[in-house]
Design an enzyme around this catalytic site. Sequence first.
Site, PDB file in Angstrom:
ATOM      1  N   ASP A   1       0.834  -1.205   0.000  1.00  0.00           N
ATOM      2  CA  ASP A   1       0.000   0.000   0.000  1.00  0.00           C
ATOM      3  C   ASP A   1       0.870   1.258   0.000  1.00  0.00           C
ATOM      4  O   ASP A   1       0.616   2.214  -0.734  1.00  0.00           O
ATOM      5  CB  ASP A   1      -0.995  -0.007   1.180  1.00  0.00           C
ATOM      6  CG  ASP A   1      -0.377  -0.419   2.513  1.00  0.00           C
ATOM      7  OD1 ASP A   1       0.812  -0.798   2.539  1.00  0.00           O
ATOM      8  OD2 ASP A   1      -1.092  -0.354   3.542  1.00  0.00           O
TER       9      ASP A   1
ATOM     10  N   ASP B   1       1.098  -7.192 -10.625  1.00  0.00           N
ATOM     11  CA  ASP B   1       0.078  -6.874 -11.631  1.00  0.00           C
ATOM     12  C   ASP B   1      -0.405  -5.444 -11.423  1.00  0.00           C
ATOM     13  O   ASP B   1      -0.481  -4.646 -12.357  1.00  0.00           O
ATOM     14  CB  ASP B   1      -1.091  -7.864 -11.508  1.00  0.00           C
ATOM     15  CG  ASP B   1      -2.207  -7.532 -12.467  1.00  0.00           C
ATOM     16  OD1 ASP B   1      -1.909  -7.301 -13.653  1.00  0.00           O
ATOM     17  OD2 ASP B   1      -3.381  -7.490 -12.042  1.00  0.00           O
TER      18      ASP B   1
ATOM     19  N   ASP C   1       0.800  -1.738 -13.539  1.00  0.00           N
ATOM     20  CA  ASP C   1      -0.155  -0.874 -14.242  1.00  0.00           C
ATOM     21  C   ASP C   1      -0.023   0.569 -13.762  1.00  0.00           C
ATOM     22  O   ASP C   1      -0.089   1.513 -14.547  1.00  0.00           O
ATOM     23  CB  ASP C   1      -1.604  -1.341 -13.998  1.00  0.00           C
ATOM     24  CG  ASP C   1      -2.147  -2.153 -15.165  1.00  0.00           C
ATOM     25  OD1 ASP C   1      -1.331  -2.758 -15.889  1.00  0.00           O
ATOM     26  OD2 ASP C   1      -3.378  -2.189 -15.352  1.00  0.00           O
TER      27      ASP C   1
HETATM   28  C1  IPM Z   1      -1.185  -8.515 -17.161  1.00  0.00           C
HETATM   29  C2  IPM Z   1      -2.676  -8.721 -17.292  1.00  0.00           C
HETATM   30  C3  IPM Z   1      -2.997 -10.171 -17.003  1.00  0.00           C
HETATM   31  C4  IPM Z   1      -2.588 -10.448 -15.578  1.00  0.00           C
HETATM   32  C5  IPM Z   1      -4.472 -10.539 -17.223  1.00  0.00           C
HETATM   33  C6  IPM Z   1      -4.926 -10.184 -18.615  1.00  0.00           C
HETATM   34  C7  IPM Z   1      -4.737 -11.989 -16.930  1.00  0.00           C
HETATM   35  O1  IPM Z   1      -3.368  -7.853 -16.478  1.00  0.00           O
HETATM   36  O2  IPM Z   1      -0.427  -9.138 -17.913  1.00  0.00           O
HETATM   37  O3  IPM Z   1      -0.803  -7.731 -16.308  1.00  0.00           O
HETATM   38  O4  IPM Z   1      -3.368 -10.206 -14.642  1.00  0.00           O
HETATM   39  O5  IPM Z   1      -1.469 -10.913 -15.367  1.00  0.00           O
HETATM   40 MG    MG Z   2      -2.151  -6.452 -15.469  1.00  0.00          MG
END
Ligand code: IPM
Ligand code: MG
Length: 367
Positions: free
Chosen positions: A227, A251, A255
Site C-alpha cells: 500500500d 500486476d 499498471d
Molecule cells: C497482465 C494482465 C494479465 C494479468 C491478465 C490479462 C490476466 O493484467 O499481464 O498484467 O493479470 O497478469
Molecule cells: Mg495487469
Amino acid sequence: MSTTHKISILAGDGIGPEVMDASMLVLDAAAKKFSITLEKDSQLVGGAAIDATGSPLPEETIASCQASDAILFGSVGGPKWENLPPEQQPERGALLPLRKKFNLFANLRPGVCLPSLTHASPVKNELIPNGFDVLCVRELTGGIYFGQPKSISEVDGELVAIDTMVYKKSEIERIAHIAFTAAKARDNRLCSVDKANVLQNSVLWRQTVIEISKEYPEVELSHLYVDNAAMQLIKQPGSFDVIVTGNLFGDILSDEMAMISGSLGMLPSASLGNKNDNGLYFGMYEPSGGSAPDIAGQGVANPIAQILSAAMMLRYSLGETAAADAIESAVDKAIDKGLRTGDIFTGKEGETKVGTVAMAEAIAEAI
Ligand code: IPM
Ligand code: MG
C-alpha cells in the site's frame, strides 16, 4: 556465420496485428544490419484464435512456441469475447496458460518516463523533472493467480469463493536472483514489495529476499508494504530503481507504473523462464498495454511498446545485444526528432503527429 533464430509471432487481437506488422519493419532492419537470420512463424492466439478454431490457444500455436527460441506476442482480448466464460476468454485462456506452460516466472516491466515526455505523465511535473526509470520484476507463475484450491462453491446455503496464495521458498529465491541481478546492471537498488504485516506469504517473501541479498552485497535492499509502495510510486517515482514483488502486487503496481510513465504505448515487457546452456532465456515478449479495441484498425496506435519488446527479445532470448541496443537508441532518436503518435502528442513546438507505420519507418530508418 550467423545462427538462425526461430521466433513465434502471436499478434492476437485489437491493435496487436498492426503494431506487430510495424515492429517487423524495425526488427527486419536490425536483422539486416547485424546479419541476423530470423525464422518467423506466425500463429493465432486470443480472440482471433477463438474465431478461427474455437480455442484461444490452439495446439498448433503451442507447438510453434515449443519449437522456437522466443515468442513475440501482441495483445489479446476485446469486447467481442467479453461475455465468454472467464476461462475461455482470450486473456485467461491464452496468456495465463502460456506463462505456466513455459514456466515464464520472471516478468520484467520497465516503467520509463523520458525527460522529453514528462508532460504526458499524470504526475505533477515538478515531481519528475528528469523523468524516471523504474523496473518492476514481477513473479508470474505463482502466488494467488495459480494457488490451489481455487473455486466457487456452495457452503451452508451460500456461495463461497476461494483463491489460495501460495509461495514456495524456491519460487521466491529464483525471482529474487533475477531482481538482484537486474539491479546490479542498473543503479544497485532493489525495493522488495510485500504485505508482511498481514500475509504469511509475505513474511516468507521478505525473509527469503533478505537471505538472498547476502549474495549481492553491492545492491542496497529496501522493503515497502504494497500500500505504501503504491503511494510512493506516485509521490516520488524517481526514488525507485528495481522493484521485486509477487504476482498480484506486481500486476497492480506495474499498471500504476505504466500509467504514470505517460503512455502504455511506450512500454515493453519480458516474461522469462530459466536460463538455458547458452546463458539465454526462453521468453515471451509483449507490450505492457492491452489490445486497445477503441483505436484498433485505424493505424494510429503507438508501435513503440511492440518494437521495444522485440529489442528485449533480441537481448534476453537471442543474445543479439548489439541489435537490441540499436533498436533502443533508434527509438530515442525518433522521439528526439519530435515524432509522436496520438497517445504522446501534445502539440508542443517541434512535435509531429504520425501514425503507426510512419513511426516504425522512422525508427527502422534510424537503425
Ligand atoms: C497482465 C494482465 C494479465 C494479468 C491478465 C490479462 C490476466 O493484467 O499481464 O498484467 O493479470 O497478469
Ligand atoms: Mg495487469
